[in-house]
Design an enzyme around this catalytic site. Structure first.
Site, PDB file in Angstrom:
ATOM      1  N   ASP A 385       0.839  -1.189   0.000  1.00  0.00           N
ATOM      2  CA  ASP A 385       0.000   0.000   0.000  1.00  0.00           C
ATOM      3  C   ASP A 385       0.882   1.250   0.000  1.00  0.00           C
ATOM      4  O   ASP A 385       1.824   1.349   0.796  1.00  0.00           O
ATOM      5  CB  ASP A 385      -0.847  -0.045   1.286  1.00  0.00           C
ATOM      6  CG  ASP A 385      -1.970   0.957   1.289  1.00  0.00           C
ATOM      7  OD1 ASP A 385      -2.862   0.827   0.443  1.00  0.00           O
ATOM      8  OD2 ASP A 385      -1.948   1.860   2.141  1.00  0.00           O
ATOM      9  N   GLU A 414       1.542  -0.446  -5.074  1.00  0.00           N
ATOM     10  CA  GLU A 414       0.332   0.363  -5.282  1.00  0.00           C
ATOM     11  C   GLU A 414       0.747   1.829  -5.256  1.00  0.00           C
ATOM     12  O   GLU A 414       0.584   2.523  -4.270  1.00  0.00           O
ATOM     13  CB  GLU A 414      -0.705   0.074  -4.185  1.00  0.00           C
ATOM     14  CG  GLU A 414      -2.064   0.691  -4.457  1.00  0.00           C
ATOM     15  CD  GLU A 414      -2.421   1.830  -3.516  1.00  0.00           C
ATOM     16  OE1 GLU A 414      -1.551   2.248  -2.739  1.00  0.00           O
ATOM     17  OE2 GLU A 414      -3.557   2.288  -3.559  1.00  0.00           O
TER      18      GLU A 414
HETATM   19  O1  LIG Z   1      -3.523   6.613  -0.956  1.00  0.00           O
HETATM   20  P1  LIG Z   1      -3.932   5.581  -1.963  1.00  0.00           P
HETATM   21  O2  LIG Z   1      -4.876   6.140  -2.962  1.00  0.00           O
HETATM   22  O3  LIG Z   1      -2.754   4.918  -2.583  1.00  0.00           O
HETATM   23  O4  LIG Z   1      -4.779   4.430  -1.200  1.00  0.00           O
HETATM   24  C1  LIG Z   1      -4.279   3.346  -0.451  1.00  0.00           C
HETATM   25  O5  LIG Z   1      -3.826   3.700   0.818  1.00  0.00           O
HETATM   26  C2  LIG Z   1      -4.816   4.318   1.657  1.00  0.00           C
HETATM   27  C3  LIG Z   1      -4.170   4.509   3.006  1.00  0.00           C
HETATM   28  O6  LIG Z   1      -3.769   3.270   3.467  1.00  0.00           O
HETATM   29  C4  LIG Z   1      -6.071   3.487   1.773  1.00  0.00           C
HETATM   30  O7  LIG Z   1      -7.063   4.310   2.340  1.00  0.00           O
HETATM   31  C5  LIG Z   1      -8.041   3.689   3.121  1.00  0.00           C
HETATM   32  O8  LIG Z   1      -7.501   3.491   4.432  1.00  0.00           O
HETATM   33  C6  LIG Z   1      -7.209   4.682   5.162  1.00  0.00           C
HETATM   34  C7  LIG Z   1      -6.652   4.243   6.506  1.00  0.00           C
HETATM   35  O9  LIG Z   1      -7.571   3.496   7.175  1.00  0.00           O
HETATM   36  C8  LIG Z   1      -8.512   5.478   5.312  1.00  0.00           C
HETATM   37  O10 LIG Z   1      -8.241   6.665   6.029  1.00  0.00           O
HETATM   38  C9  LIG Z   1      -9.016   5.819   3.918  1.00  0.00           C
HETATM   39  O11 LIG Z   1     -10.231   6.558   4.028  1.00  0.00           O
HETATM   40  C10 LIG Z   1      -9.263   4.559   3.142  1.00  0.00           C
HETATM   41  O12 LIG Z   1      -9.642   4.873   1.816  1.00  0.00           O
HETATM   42  C11 LIG Z   1      -6.548   3.049   0.405  1.00  0.00           C
HETATM   43  O13 LIG Z   1      -7.654   2.205   0.479  1.00  0.00           O
HETATM   44  C12 LIG Z   1      -5.386   2.333  -0.278  1.00  0.00           C
HETATM   45  O14 LIG Z   1      -5.758   1.810  -1.511  1.00  0.00           O
END
Ligand SMILES: O=P(O)(O)O[C@H]1O[C@H](CO)[C@@H](O[C@H]2O[C@H](CO)[C@@H](O)[C@H](O)[C@H]2O)[C@H](O)[C@H]1O
Length: 656
Positions: A385, A414
């Protein structure tokens, strides 16, 4: 010293040789170089290559690409995982020089007297090869050839005839006299197992597999219920099951439904908010079950021919055990608080980012321990992530450290970010990377995108997800079911690796609000039980198409390749066409996709037949793997695609 002969522009070489190029076992890796020298003498080149277990160096002669240039190419095919090395050696080729000189001089009418030195030089070259202990088989012919060159009683044409004959040319080419051998710089290629390149991913949240209770309320799923969901995933032909984080979810600053900051008491929170009193990155969420349950899930997936990919999200909920135990791993603001994470404009108020600079030794050791902990539990693939929010040298260290002991572990990055970071991380060690695919919807965009993937084939493998829990593209929100079929066809055939996030097969398309790519009632913040069976029974499911795409991918080796993707011209901008070939089997596939989900589109497909290994005037039988139809195809072919019948032709090329 730059070397006696010139060796330039060797590929693949990543970041001037700092990082290894990447490939997989059995892949034909094109090696190219420019090789040159002064004067008029001929040069040649060889790839000297060896695998991790090789005692001797393999030699593959390179072929000049012609066109008046000095470019040479060869393909090497590694047959084992691990670090391979290759080197381009340049050498002066006196036999080729001699052949050219003699042919030209004879054609110009020069006689025996003028050719005397040439004839003797040729005989001496042949002697050198004939004397080699390993050429005993060819010796008689070579001796006859040399004797003829020296036989001054015969006319010139007769003296050179044997030497210019095909058998002698072949021997002298295959066992050349090499002079002024100049060794190039050794380069590295990391060779992964085949799944690194060729994989079909399915993402789902185990916690959503619990169904509903008698009141219709969702029940938290477990590894046991998730295990039961695996049969359906396997039946669709996927081979990697990717799970969002399975760890305890933080309670502090937990998010509520639809990304609200006011959760109710039963809200489950985002699984990416890792860590709570029950444990952190090495623990499983107690509501999902135990570590043993998880291992059972992995084992069942394996029985079904699938691997489990685990999310590796290096961030912490405020109540993660690391926060209290290692405050130095976080950045403390002047007021004593820790800033939450962000990926502007997205705000992740429920997590703290890690600071990799305060105690690199401690943090590096702990992250390595966590990865190896899951490796011990049977995980061989990690979906990482947000890697672009952590230092590149950290990833470079971690990935290669893990591969030292577990070379079969694969990492998907990612990093939806700027190209320098996306490809920079791929070069630093990531096996696969998420791409801009979801945002490339028009024909020209897709062509440029596809060409970019090929250009980066030595860096890593692109994984084309059609959707993710974060990305519901506008084309899916408004395109209707046919658009889901179109995007799946493109992803499954453009890249050897593709992915689908659960719910895609149900055509889930409702955004949280107009202009957003977030799903309404996103599964990131709540349980989303789905009745896939009912949808299938009632004809509201894309499952049959996903299954067929994965079947076709398995049946056609060309679709497991990336480097051979090439686009062809169709005189209609709603139709896109491309082909792939597999050098190992000779398989060739032509794909035509109708990008318009609303109406039938037709046009003339102009195939670049030499790209498919044919002459411009050849004809072949095209068998559509989608409909089973066959056509007599050549350079120009009429195509028509009706979305309600088929959004794509995936045509196997059957040579006559
Ligand atoms: O930042 P990205 O678009 O690369 O997304 C990835 O990382 C995010 C953070 O880990 C993740 O976001 C999800 O988890 C967060 C932490 O719990 C939360 O605050 C966000 O609302 C939630 O969307 C995302 O899913 C992941 O793909």
């Amino acid at each position: 010293m730059s070397g006696r002969l010139g060796i330039d522009d060797v590929s693949p070489v990543i970041s001037c040789g700092r990082d290894p190029a990447k490939a997989v076992v059995g892949e034909h890796i094109p090696i190219q170089a420019t090789v040159w020298r002064e004067g008029h003498d001929a040069v040649a080149a060889t790839v000297a290559w060896r695998g991790p277990g090789d005692r001797t160096t393999r030699q593959t002669r390179m072929t000049p690409l012609g066109g008046g240039l000095d470019d040479f190419a060869a393909a090497i095919v590694p047959d084992a995982e691990g670090m391979w090395t290759f080197r381009v050696d340049a050498w002066s080729d006196p036999w080729a020089t001699w052949l050219h000189a003699v042919e030209v001089k004879v054609a110009a009418g020069q006689g025996a007297a003028e050719l005397a030195n040439d004839l003797e030089s040729g005989a001496r070259l042949i002697d050198r090869v004939a004397r080699r202990p390993d050429r005993r088989r060819d010796r008689e012919l070579l001796v006859i050839s040399a004797e003829a060159l020296r036989d001054s009683d015969r006319p010139v044409a007769e003296r050179i005839a044997v030497s210019l004959s095909e058998p002698v040319r072949r021997i002298m080419h295959q066992h050349p006299v090499r002079e002024l051998v100049t060794k190039g710089k050794p380069q590295r290629i990391w060779v992964d197992r085949e799944r690194a390149r060729f994989s079909s991913w399915y993402e789902f949240f185990p916690r959503s597999t619990g169904g509903v209770d008698t009141a219709g309320e969702p029940v938290h799923g477990t590894f046991a219920t998730a295990t039961r969901a695996l049969d359906r995933v396997a039946a669709m032909g996927f081979d990697v099951v990717y799970l969002p984080p399975i760890h305890p979810v933080g309670r502090v600053n937990r998010k509520g439904r639809n990304n609200t900051l006011t959760p109710g008491p039963t809200d489950v929170g985002s699984p990416w908010a890792i860590g709570a009193a029950e444990g952190g990155h090495d623990a499983v969420h107690p509501d999902l079950g135990t570590m043993e349950d998880f291992k059972g899930f992995v084992a069942r997936a394996s029985d079904l021919g699938m691997e489990v990919a685990l999310d590796f999200a290096l961030q912490c909920a405020p109540d993660h055990p690391w926060v209290a135990a290692h405050p130095e791993w976080f950045t403390v603001l002047p007021d004593g608080t820790i800033a939450y994470a962000e990926n502007p404009p997205k705000k992740y108020q429920d997590i703290y980012p890690l600071n990799f600079d305060n105690d690199p030794e401690g943090l590096y050791a702990e992250t390595l321990r966590v990865v190896l902990h899951w490796v011990e539990a049977g995980v061989r693939i990690f979906r990482v992530d947000n890697p672009h929010t952590k230092p590149p040298d950290f990833w470079n260290w971690l990935i290669w450290k893990v591969k030292e002991t577990h070379p079969d572990v694969l990492f998907l990055s990612e990093a939806f970010t700027r190209p320098a970071r996306m490809f920079g991380l791929a070069k630093r060690g990531f096996t696969q990377y998420y791409t801009y695919f979801t945002w490339r919807t028009h024909k020209q965009e897709i062509i440029e995108f596809g060409n970019e993937l090929v250009a980066h084939a030595d860096d890593a493998t692109p994984n084309l997800f059609v959707n993710t829990p974060d990305i519901l593209h506008a084309s899916l929100q408004h395109g209707g079911p046919a658009m889901f079929a179109v995007r799946a066809a493109l992803a499954a055939t453009l890249s050897p690796s593709w992915g689908v996030y659960s719910g895609y097969e149900l055509f889930e398309h409702q955004a949280v609000r107009e202009g957003s790519e977030e799903y309404l009632d996103s599964e990131k913040y709540e349980l989303r039980p789905r009745d896939f069976d009912a949808a299938l029974r009632e004809g509201r499911s894309l499952e049959p198409w996903l299954r067929r795409l994965n079947e076709i991918r398995r049946a056609r080796p060309a679709l497991s390749r990336l480097r051979t993707l090439r686009f062809h011209h169709v005189d209609n901008d709603a139709l896109i066409a491309y082909s792939k070939t597999d050098p190992a089997t000779g398989d060739a596939v032509v794909v035509v996709v109708n990008l318009d989900p609303n109406s039938g589109q037709e046009g003339t497909l102009w195939l670049d037949l030499p790209l498919l290994g044919m002459d411009w005037t050849d004809r072949f039988i095209g068998r559509d793997e989608v409909t089973g139809e066959t056509w007599d195809w050549g350079q120009a072919n009429f195509v028509r695609l009706e979305p309600h019948r088929a959004v794509a032709h995936i045509v196997a090329v059957e040579r006559r």
